[in-house]
Design a protein around this motif. Structure first.
Motif, PDB file in Angstrom:
ATOM      1  N   ARG A   1       0.114  -8.854   6.628  1.00 24.60           N
ATOM      2  CA  ARG A   1       0.456  -7.529   7.159  1.00 24.60           C
ATOM      3  C   ARG A   1       1.893  -7.542   7.632  1.00 24.60           C
ATOM      4  O   ARG A   1       2.467  -8.604   7.905  1.00 24.60           O
ATOM      5  N   LEU A   2       2.455  -6.339   7.708  1.00 26.90           N
ATOM      6  CA  LEU A   2       3.808  -6.151   8.206  1.00 26.90           C
ATOM      7  C   LEU A   2       3.730  -5.567   9.609  1.00 26.90           C
ATOM      8  O   LEU A   2       3.050  -4.566   9.830  1.00 26.90           O
ATOM      9  N   GLU A   3       4.434  -6.173  10.532  1.00 29.09           N
ATOM     10  CA  GLU A   3       4.453  -5.708  11.910  1.00 29.09           C
ATOM     11  C   GLU A   3       5.871  -5.316  12.290  1.00 29.09           C
ATOM     12  O   GLU A   3       6.848  -5.879  11.795  1.00 29.09           O
ATOM     13  N   GLY A   4       5.957  -4.342  13.189  1.00 25.83           N
ATOM     14  CA  GLY A   4       7.249  -3.834  13.640  1.00 25.83           C
ATOM     15  C   GLY A   4       7.356  -2.355  13.366  1.00 25.83           C
ATOM     16  O   GLY A   4       6.530  -1.759  12.666  1.00 25.83           O
ATOM     17  N   SER A   5       8.355  -1.738  13.919  1.00 27.06           N
ATOM     18  CA  SER A   5       8.587  -0.305  13.752  1.00 27.06           C
ATOM     19  C   SER A   5      10.080  -0.057  13.615  1.00 27.06           C
ATOM     20  O   SER A   5      10.910  -0.886  14.008  1.00 27.06           O
ATOM     21  N   SER A   6      10.399   1.090  13.073  1.00 26.36           N
ATOM     22  CA  SER A   6      11.793   1.475  12.873  1.00 26.36           C
ATOM     23  C   SER A   6      12.315   2.196  14.107  1.00 26.36           C
ATOM     24  O   SER A   6      11.646   3.075  14.655  1.00 26.36           O
ATOM     25  N   GLY A   7      13.491   1.830  14.541  1.00 25.58           N
ATOM     26  CA  GLY A   7      14.112   2.477  15.682  1.00 25.58           C
ATOM     27  C   GLY A   7      14.919   3.702  15.283  1.00 25.58           C
ATOM     28  O   GLY A   7      14.929   4.137  14.123  1.00 25.58           O
ATOM     29  N   LEU A   8      15.621   4.256  16.260  1.00 21.05           N
ATOM     30  CA  LEU A   8      16.425   5.450  16.017  1.00 21.05           C
ATOM     31  C   LEU A   8      17.601   5.152  15.101  1.00 21.05           C
ATOM     32  O   LEU A   8      17.996   6.000  14.296  1.00 21.05           O
ATOM     33  N   LEU A   9      18.150   3.928  15.190  1.00 18.96           N
ATOM     34  CA  LEU A   9      19.304   3.603  14.360  1.00 18.96           C
ATOM     35  C   LEU A   9      18.938   3.541  12.883  1.00 18.96           C
ATOM     36  O   LEU A   9      19.790   3.799  12.019  1.00 18.96           O
ATOM     37  N   VAL A  10      17.693   3.186  12.567  1.00 22.66           N
ATOM     38  CA  VAL A  10      17.266   3.166  11.158  1.00 22.66           C
ATOM     39  C   VAL A  10      17.309   4.575  10.586  1.00 22.66           C
ATOM     40  O   VAL A  10      17.566   4.767   9.402  1.00 22.66           O
ATOM     41  N   TRP A  11      17.065   5.577  11.428  1.00 26.70           N
ATOM     42  CA  TRP A  11      17.120   6.971  10.975  1.00 26.70           C
ATOM     43  C   TRP A  11      18.548   7.354  10.588  1.00 26.70           C
ATOM     44  O   TRP A  11      18.751   8.302   9.842  1.00 26.70           O
ATOM     45  N   PHE A  12      19.525   6.588  11.077  1.00 32.15           N
ATOM     46  CA  PHE A  12      20.932   6.833  10.731  1.00 32.15           C
ATOM     47  C   PHE A  12      21.479   5.778   9.777  1.00 32.15           C
ATOM     48  O   PHE A  12      22.685   5.612   9.677  1.00 32.15           O
ATOM     49  N   GLY A  13      20.597   5.058   9.072  1.00 34.46           N
ATOM     50  CA  GLY A  13      21.022   4.150   8.019  1.00 34.46           C
ATOM     51  C   GLY A  13      21.103   2.692   8.402  1.00 34.46           C
ATOM     52  O   GLY A  13      21.573   1.886   7.592  1.00 34.46           O
ATOM     53  N   ALA A  14      20.661   2.303   9.599  1.00 35.44           N
ATOM     54  CA  ALA A  14      20.688   0.895   9.982  1.00 35.44           C
ATOM     55  C   ALA A  14      19.645   0.113   9.175  1.00 35.44           C
ATOM     56  O   ALA A  14      18.669   0.683   8.691  1.00 35.44           O
ATOM     57  N   PRO A  15      19.817  -1.196   8.986  1.00 38.84           N
ATOM     58  CA  PRO A  15      18.850  -1.983   8.209  1.00 38.84           C
ATOM     59  C   PRO A  15      17.465  -1.975   8.856  1.00 38.84           C
ATOM     60  O   PRO A  15      17.333  -2.149  10.074  1.00 38.84           O
ATOM     61  N   ALA A  16      16.445  -1.774   8.030  1.00 36.21           N
ATOM     62  CA  ALA A  16      15.059  -1.799   8.505  1.00 36.21           C
ATOM     63  C   ALA A  16      14.577  -3.249   8.593  1.00 36.21           C
ATOM     64  O   ALA A  16      14.842  -4.055   7.691  1.00 36.21           O
ATOM     65  N   ARG A  17      13.874  -3.577   9.659  1.00 31.63           N
ATOM     66  CA  ARG A  17      13.397  -4.943   9.895  1.00 31.63           C
ATOM     67  C   ARG A  17      11.886  -4.929  10.156  1.00 31.63           C
ATOM     68  O   ARG A  17      11.366  -4.017  10.789  1.00 31.63           O
ATOM     69  N   ARG A  18      11.239  -5.956   9.634  1.00 31.26           N
ATOM     70  CA  ARG A  18       9.803  -6.158   9.848  1.00 31.26           C
ATOM     71  C   ARG A  18       9.530  -7.660   9.965  1.00 31.26           C
ATOM     72  O   ARG A  18      10.414  -8.494   9.763  1.00 31.26           O
ATOM     73  N   GLU A  19       8.284  -7.985  10.264  1.00 35.26           N
ATOM     74  CA  GLU A  19       7.806  -9.365  10.276  1.00 35.26           C
ATOM     75  C   GLU A  19       6.571  -9.459   9.399  1.00 35.26           C
ATOM     76  O   GLU A  19       5.638  -8.662   9.547  1.00 35.26           O
ATOM     77  N   VAL A  20       6.576 -10.425   8.470  1.00 31.76           N
ATOM     78  CA  VAL A  20       5.414 -10.691   7.641  1.00 31.76           C
ATOM     79  C   VAL A  20       4.524 -11.665   8.406  1.00 31.76           C
ATOM     80  O   VAL A  20       4.939 -12.784   8.717  1.00 31.76           O
ATOM     81  N   VAL A  21       3.315 -11.229   8.707  1.00 36.14           N
ATOM     82  CA  VAL A  21       2.362 -12.044   9.464  1.00 36.14           C
ATOM     83  C   VAL A  21       1.247 -12.457   8.514  1.00 36.14           C
ATOM     84  O   VAL A  21       0.565 -11.602   7.931  1.00 36.14           O
ATOM     85  N   VAL A  22       1.059 -13.762   8.349  1.00 40.77           N
ATOM     86  CA  VAL A  22       0.065 -14.282   7.414  1.00 40.77           C
ATOM     87  C   VAL A  22      -0.557 -15.537   8.014  1.00 40.77           C
ATOM     88  O   VAL A  22       0.118 -16.322   8.693  1.00 40.77           O
ATOM     89  N   THR A  23      -1.831 -15.707   7.763  1.00 45.88           N
ATOM     90  CA  THR A  23      -2.564 -16.888   8.211  1.00 45.88           C
ATOM     91  C   THR A  23      -2.689 -17.856   7.043  1.00 45.88           C
ATOM     92  O   THR A  23      -3.248 -17.513   6.006  1.00 45.88           O
TER      93      THR A  23
END
Length: 355
Positions: free
Chosen positions: A165-187
């Motif tokens: 699964r992917l965890e994390g959320s996009s902030g306000l800066l992503v709405w203005f073109g900042a790089p989107a970041r997530r974390e891949v969580v796997v067992t």
């Protein structure tokens, strides 16, 4: 002595019952039907050695029909061990793509290039779409340095035990073109006989039909044999990226998980440009008007209007006490043919007609 009487259908019924009892035993002895395994992919080269600037022909069979393949010249690799450094050990700029035909075969010419790591070298053929098959064929790059392969750090074998699964959320800066970041969580679990210490995973993102670009992510920790661990790996997209992406995680040259990732459009950038097209023209207009006001010559002062002389006011006539106030005189318009000189006086004789 009397014998029991039997009916004619009794032997037939007993035979049917015995046959029904033997059917399960026959099914168990026969065993399940063995499904025919798909052919294993193979790769052949037109020659086993070549120098930089040359060209070889790579052919294959047994691949998934319609799959897209990537062909690379990689160093620090050998058949059976895989590419140790991943795609960082390959000449990625000189790679070629090939499409498998309906028979599961392909033929593609590949330029000979020097990989960034020393030999032993291989021709690395990996599936980009469809099955993630990979085949390494030994190849010698003439004139390229050679170094022994590093020893394997562990003999463990990692496998995915739960869905990623992917965890994390996009902030306000992503709405203005900042790089989107997530974390891949796997067992993952260690299915090998030895512990795995500080495993190195490769995380890549792909968009559309393009192959994923992998980057190494090292997880700090030790996974004992038969144990499991929750692994978190960061993943980041380029600035302004939007659309449907796919995140892939692999270890030891084998893809472990693939997770879709939908990224929204940065509407803040669009709003910025819309405001820019409105604010900038308005600001330029104000600046232009200010410049015009400064360079425009001053207007000449207007001449004062001539004043008419006022008529002298006569003082009001005094009236006696108790006398009624005189009625206000109504102004009468003078006739054009009447003048004060033409009015009759008291001493002028009156004419009563001719006698």
């Amino acid at each position: 002595m009397t014998y029991p009487r039997t009916t004619p259908g009794a032997p037939l019924a007993g035979a049917l019952l015995a046959l029904l009892a033997l059917l399960p035993l026959l099914a168990l002895s026969a065993g399940p039907a063995v499904a025919e395994e798909p052919p294993r992919p193979k790769v052949t080269l037109s020659k086993s050695e070549g120098g930089k600037g040359g060209e070889i022909t790579v052919s294959g069979s047994g691949w998934q029909p319609g799959a897209l393949l990537m062909l690379l010249v990689c160093g620090q690799a050998a058949p059976g061990t895989g590419v140790i450094g991943g795609t960082n050990s390959c000449a990625n700029t000189d790679g070629r793509a090939a499409t498998v035909d309906a028979r599961g075969a392909f033929t593609q010419k590949l330029p000979v290039a020097e990989p960034p790591t020393p030999c032993p070298c291989v021709i690395h053929v990996v599936g980009v779409t469809g099955r993630q098959d990979a085949v390494d064929t030994e190849f010698t790059v003439a004139g390229h340095p050679t170094a022994p392969l590093p020893e394997a750090q562990d003999g463990g074998r990692l496998a995915v035990l739960a869905s990623a699964r992917l965890e994390g959320s996009s902030g306000l800066l992503v709405w203005f073109g900042a790089p989107a970041r997530r974390e891949v969580v796997v067992t993952v679990g260690n299915l090998g006989p030895t512990p795995v210490k500080d495993p190195v995973f490769e995380v890549g993102t792909s968009h559309g039909v393009f192959a994923p670009q992998y980057e190494e992510r090292q997880w700090r920790g030790t996974i004992e044999p038969g144990r499991r661990a929750l692994v978190r790996l960061p993943v980041e997209l380029a600035a302004g990226a939007h659309g449907d992406y796919q995140v892939s995680v692999r270890h030891g040259g084998k893809v472990l998980v693939e997770q879709p990732w939908g990224v929204g459009r940065p509407w803040g950038v669009t709003l910025f440009w819309v405001l820019l097209t409105v604010v900038v023209p308005a600001g330029l207009f104000r600046i232009g008007m200010a410049v015009v006001d400064r360079i425009r010559p001053p207007a000449a002062p207007a001449a004062p209007a001539a004043r008419r002389p006022r008529a002298p006011r006569r003082p009001p006539a005094r009236r006696r006490a108790g006398a009624p106030a005189p009625a206000p005189e109504e102004p009468t318009a003078a006739l054009p043919w009447f003048t004060p000189e033409s009015a009759p006086s008291e001493n002028s004789p009156t004419t009563k007609g001719m006698s």
